[in-house]
Design a protein around this motif. Structure first.
Motif, mmCIF file in Angstrom:
data_model
loop_
_atom_site.group_PDB
_atom_site.id
_atom_site.type_symbol
_atom_site.label_atom_id
_atom_site.label_comp_id
_atom_site.label_asym_id
_atom_site.label_seq_id
_atom_site.Cartn_x
_atom_site.Cartn_y
_atom_site.Cartn_z
ATOM 1 N N ALA A 289 0.544 -5.903 10.756
ATOM 2 C CA ALA A 289 0.118 -4.517 10.557
ATOM 3 C C ALA A 289 0.395 -4.071 9.128
ATOM 4 C CB ALA A 289 0.832 -3.608 11.551
ATOM 5 N N ALA A 290 1.562 -4.416 8.607
ATOM 6 C CA ALA A 290 1.907 -4.036 7.237
ATOM 7 C C ALA A 290 0.951 -4.668 6.236
ATOM 8 C CB ALA A 290 3.351 -4.444 6.937
ATOM 9 N N VAL A 291 0.618 -5.936 6.434
ATOM 10 C CA VAL A 291 -0.297 -6.624 5.516
ATOM 11 C C VAL A 291 -1.675 -5.971 5.549
ATOM 12 C CG1 VAL A 291 -1.514 -8.791 5.101
ATOM 13 C CG2 VAL A 291 0.939 -8.814 5.608
ATOM 14 N N VAL A 292 -2.169 -5.671 6.747
ATOM 15 C CA VAL A 292 -3.488 -5.049 6.882
ATOM 16 C C VAL A 292 -3.520 -3.702 6.153
ATOM 17 C CG1 VAL A 292 -5.096 -3.986 8.518
ATOM 18 C CG2 VAL A 292 -4.100 -6.220 9.029
ATOM 19 N N LEU A 293 -2.484 -2.893 6.340
ATOM 20 C CA LEU A 293 -2.464 -1.568 5.721
ATOM 21 C C LEU A 293 -2.350 -1.664 4.200
ATOM 22 C CD1 LEU A 293 -0.253 0.443 8.241
ATOM 23 C CD2 LEU A 293 -2.740 0.386 8.039
ATOM 24 N N ALA B 230 -2.649 9.107 3.074
ATOM 25 C CA ALA B 230 -3.825 9.573 2.338
ATOM 26 C C ALA B 230 -3.708 9.347 0.837
ATOM 27 C CB ALA B 230 -4.060 11.062 2.612
ATOM 28 N N LEU B 231 -2.553 8.885 0.357
ATOM 29 C CA LEU B 231 -2.365 8.728 -1.086
ATOM 30 C C LEU B 231 -3.368 7.765 -1.718
ATOM 31 C CD1 LEU B 231 -0.873 9.274 -3.692
ATOM 32 C CD2 LEU B 231 0.845 7.576 -3.018
ATOM 33 N N PRO B 232 -3.603 6.565 -1.169
ATOM 34 C CA PRO B 232 -4.616 5.703 -1.794
ATOM 35 C C PRO B 232 -5.983 6.374 -1.864
ATOM 36 C CG PRO B 232 -3.265 4.433 -0.276
ATOM 37 C CD PRO B 232 -2.924 5.864 -0.055
ATOM 38 N N GLY B 233 -6.345 7.134 -0.839
ATOM 39 C CA GLY B 233 -7.608 7.859 -0.894
ATOM 40 C C GLY B 233 -7.619 8.896 -1.993
ATOM 41 N N ALA B 234 -6.492 9.596 -2.168
ATOM 42 C CA ALA B 234 -6.398 10.594 -3.229
ATOM 43 C C ALA B 234 -6.516 9.962 -4.602
ATOM 44 C CB ALA B 234 -5.079 11.350 -3.107
ATOM 45 N N LEU B 235 -6.178 8.678 -4.711
ATOM 46 C CA LEU B 235 -6.254 7.952 -5.984
ATOM 47 C C LEU B 235 -7.530 7.121 -6.107
ATOM 48 C CD1 LEU B 235 -2.567 6.662 -6.179
ATOM 49 C CD2 LEU B 235 -3.582 8.518 -7.519
ATOM 50 N N LEU C 136 -10.181 5.996 6.385
ATOM 51 C CA LEU C 136 -10.132 4.573 6.721
ATOM 52 C C LEU C 136 -8.691 4.103 6.903
ATOM 53 C CD1 LEU C 136 -11.453 1.794 7.046
ATOM 54 C CD2 LEU C 136 -11.372 1.556 4.556
ATOM 55 N N LEU C 137 -7.820 4.452 5.965
ATOM 56 C CA LEU C 137 -6.437 3.967 6.037
ATOM 57 C C LEU C 137 -5.658 4.673 7.146
ATOM 58 C CD1 LEU C 137 -4.307 2.107 4.869
ATOM 59 C CD2 LEU C 137 -3.712 3.894 3.233
ATOM 60 N N THR C 138 -5.783 5.988 7.266
ATOM 61 C CA THR C 138 -5.049 6.730 8.295
ATOM 62 C C THR C 138 -5.520 6.347 9.683
ATOM 63 O OG1 THR C 138 -4.835 8.586 6.744
ATOM 64 C CG2 THR C 138 -4.374 9.024 9.061
ATOM 65 N N GLY C 139 -6.829 6.262 9.869
ATOM 66 C CA GLY C 139 -7.352 5.877 11.180
ATOM 67 C C GLY C 139 -6.955 4.475 11.563
ATOM 68 N N VAL D 298 -3.471 -4.139 2.307
ATOM 69 C CA VAL D 298 -4.770 -4.608 1.810
ATOM 70 C C VAL D 298 -5.782 -3.461 1.797
ATOM 71 C CG1 VAL D 298 -6.740 -6.094 2.327
ATOM 72 C CG2 VAL D 298 -4.412 -7.010 2.458
ATOM 73 N N ILE D 299 -5.830 -2.686 2.877
ATOM 74 C CA ILE D 299 -6.766 -1.564 2.923
ATOM 75 C C ILE D 299 -6.399 -0.521 1.884
ATOM 76 C CG2 ILE D 299 -7.602 0.349 4.347
ATOM 77 C CD1 ILE D 299 -7.374 -1.454 6.765
ATOM 78 N N GLY D 300 -5.104 -0.260 1.725
ATOM 79 C CA GLY D 300 -4.671 0.721 0.746
ATOM 80 C C GLY D 300 -5.075 0.342 -0.666
ATOM 81 N N VAL D 301 -4.900 -0.919 -1.036
ATOM 82 C CA VAL D 301 -5.294 -1.378 -2.374
ATOM 83 C C VAL D 301 -6.810 -1.299 -2.540
ATOM 84 C CG1 VAL D 301 -5.346 -3.376 -3.909
ATOM 85 C CG2 VAL D 301 -3.250 -2.838 -2.639
ATOM 86 N N TYR D 302 -7.532 -1.703 -1.491
ATOM 87 C CA TYR D 302 -9.003 -1.629 -1.548
ATOM 88 C C TYR D 302 -9.471 -0.186 -1.749
ATOM 89 C CZ TYR D 302 -13.833 -1.549 0.058
ATOM 90 O OH TYR D 302 -15.179 -1.325 0.153
ATOM 91 N N VAL D 303 -8.882 0.746 -0.993
ATOM 92 C CA VAL D 303 -9.278 2.152 -1.110
ATOM 93 C C VAL D 303 -8.975 2.674 -2.508
ATOM 94 C CG1 VAL D 303 -8.679 4.478 -0.333
ATOM 95 C CG2 VAL D 303 -9.113 2.673 1.348
ATOM 96 N N TRP D 304 -7.816 2.336 -3.025
ATOM 97 C CA TRP D 304 -7.439 2.793 -4.357
ATOM 98 C C TRP D 304 -8.387 2.232 -5.419
ATOM 99 C CZ3 TRP D 304 -3.181 0.032 -7.526
ATOM 100 C CH2 TRP D 304 -3.078 0.624 -8.792
#
Length: 480
Positions: A361-365, A284-289, A387-390, A367-373
């Motif tokens: 899987a690592a690459v996908v996560l 949830a950290l990228p979402g928090a940021l 989005l990232l956790t699900g 990319v999504i983490g950076v996008y969310v942030w």
């Protein structure tokens, strides 16, 4: 004169159900949901009665869906009262039986007992002779035949209810603090019940937190219906209360973190506390940021997060040194990425070689983490966290449905109910995986969840496009 009187004539009675009828209908659905959960928990455990548990669980989910749909049409005050009553009823239903599908709770009880004796839970495994004086007939029954649900025998002949009795604990320090607190407040010989009651308190507390957050930072009109997605979910009765999974404490901290008005030290500290309960909330950290591009703001959140985790670990480091990691490295290997009935990255393995699935899987996560942030909505930090956790749970495809308690709370905050199918997928795999030998339950269950999530995203995008394009949407953008 006649025309004036005709205009003042009262309209004929409406043929639509009145509010009291709707309230009564929702209350009836909640009563049925509670009764089904009670009956399901009496049906047996996941070893001998998986089919009955799965069937009862399916009925409970159908009633849950119907109740959530009806509460959307109620006045806000009545809906809030029903959400609270239903949350308490669902939690109490989980207290009506001993743990049915997981024996993790017994480790919790043991860790609390060990700490109360002044010993670090990371120092020795339960079967160690150094802890022999702490054993009792509940967790270490003296049986000629060590048979029954949750019982195992060690290589030295010790019969025990605790899973993995020959390795130290894996739980982070805030979780260990909870176990100690529950032990300290428990009457003698109360066995599993205090941890279940603690789970019920945490589940109900999360309902209160969701209502508060949604009223202050979300849509007050939709707040009760959104909170019901957590409060009435059958997974709460089974995993948060009956099995008393510690994940619920982390969920409460996460909801409070996401409900913080600004992305500052308070949000970081609460998120750090959630991570120090169970590592999964780190997703949830990228979402928090979300939307926080200035280095000072990012440092306030991450600095408070790191400080909270470090401070939580310090007392245990002083007692156990580097042993505070316990069995965590071994657990990740044991539960991780080996071929077998349940395989990580099940969906990616359908498309990629086994060696490439983990990297993908690592690459996908990432990319999504950076996008969310970078692009996430700072007013709705839970949206990026969901989005990232699900996505992570879809990719890792775990067989443990309690991992998705975090997703259920984020769904309640955001209203995107389609992500609840991840919980259903995990439950189908956990309870039904052995009912169909040779059938790829994991791929089908998580594949179906991925399809539902994808369709939901497409529908919502289409509705938003039509709305901003000038056409009035024919369906709401959110289900609640």
């Amino acid at each position: 004169m006649t025309t004036t009187l005709s205009r003042q004539r009262p309209a004929p009675p409406s043929t639509h159900p009145t509010a009291p009828v709707r309230i009564a209908g929702t209350a009836l659905l909640l009563a049925a949901l509670t009764a089904v959960i009670v009956v399901t928990l009496q049906a047996g455990d996941n070893k001998g009665e998986s089919g009955w548990l799965l069937a009862g669980y399916a009925v409970a989910w159908a009633l849950f869906a119907a109740a959530v749909r009806t509460v959307r049409r109620l006045p806000a005050r009545a809906a809030t009262v029903l959400v609270l009553i239903g949350s308490a009823a669902v939690a109490l239903a989980g207290l009506t039986a001993q743990p049915r599908t997981s024996n993790d709770m017994y480790r919790y009880a043991w860790d609390g007992r060990v700490q109360a004796a002044g010993i670090s839970p990371y120092a020795h495994p339960p079967a160690a002779p150094e802890l022999a004086r702490l054993r009792d007939q509940w967790l270490f029954p003296t049986l000629d035949k060590c048979e029954g649900w949750g019982l195992t025998r060690t290589g030295t002949g010790l019969c025990v209810r605790i899973n993995r009795p020959t390795v130290p604990t894996i739980y982070p320090p805030v979780a260990e603090g909870w176990y100690l607190a529950v032990h300290a407040l428990s009457p003698p010989d109360s066995r599993h019940k205090p941890l279940q009651v603690g789970g019920a308190v945490l589940a109900f507390g999360t309902t209160l937190a969701l209502l508060r957050v949604l009223r202050r930072r979300g849509d007050p009109r939709r707040a009760p219906a959104r909170a019901a997605l957590w409060a009435w979910c059958p997974a709460i009765a089974l995993e948060a209360v009956n099995n008393a999974h510690i994940d619920t404490l982390g969920v409460l901290f996460l909801v409070l973190a996401m409900g913080t008005a600004t992305a500052g030290a308070r949000r970081g500290a609460l998120l750090g506390a959630a991570i120090a309960v169970k590592l999964l909330p780190v997703l949830a950290l990228p979402g928090a940021l979300s939307g926080q591009r200035g280095p000072a703001r990012v440092l306030r959140v991450t600095g408070a997060l790191i400080a909270t985790v470090v401070l939580a670990y310090l007392p245990y480091v002083a007692m156990s040194g580097p042993g505070v990691l316990g069995y965590l490295p071994g657990y990740l290997h044991e539960e991780g990425y080996e071929p077998g009935h349940v395989r990580r990255f099940a969906l990616l393995r359908l498309l990629l070689p086994d060696a490439a699935a983990g990297v993908a899987a690592a690459v996908v996560l990432v990319v999504i983490g950076v996008y969310v942030w970078r692009r996430g909505d700072p007013d709705r930090p839970w949206r990026g966290a969901l989005l990232l956790t699900g996505t992570a749970l879809l990719l890792f495809s775990p067989s443990y449905p309690w991992y998705s308690l975090l997703v259920i709370a984020l769904v309640a905050l955001d209203g995107r109910w389609e992500w609840l199918t991840i919980t259903l997928a995990g439950t189908a795999l956990y309870l039904g995986g052995g009912l169909l030998p040779g059938f790829p339950v994991q791929a089908w269950a998580y594949g179906a969840a991925a399809v539902v999530v994808g369709v939901g995203a497409c529908v919502r995008s289409r509705v938003r496009w039509r709305h901003f394009g000038g056409s009035r949407p024919t369906t709401p953008a959110a289900p609640c």
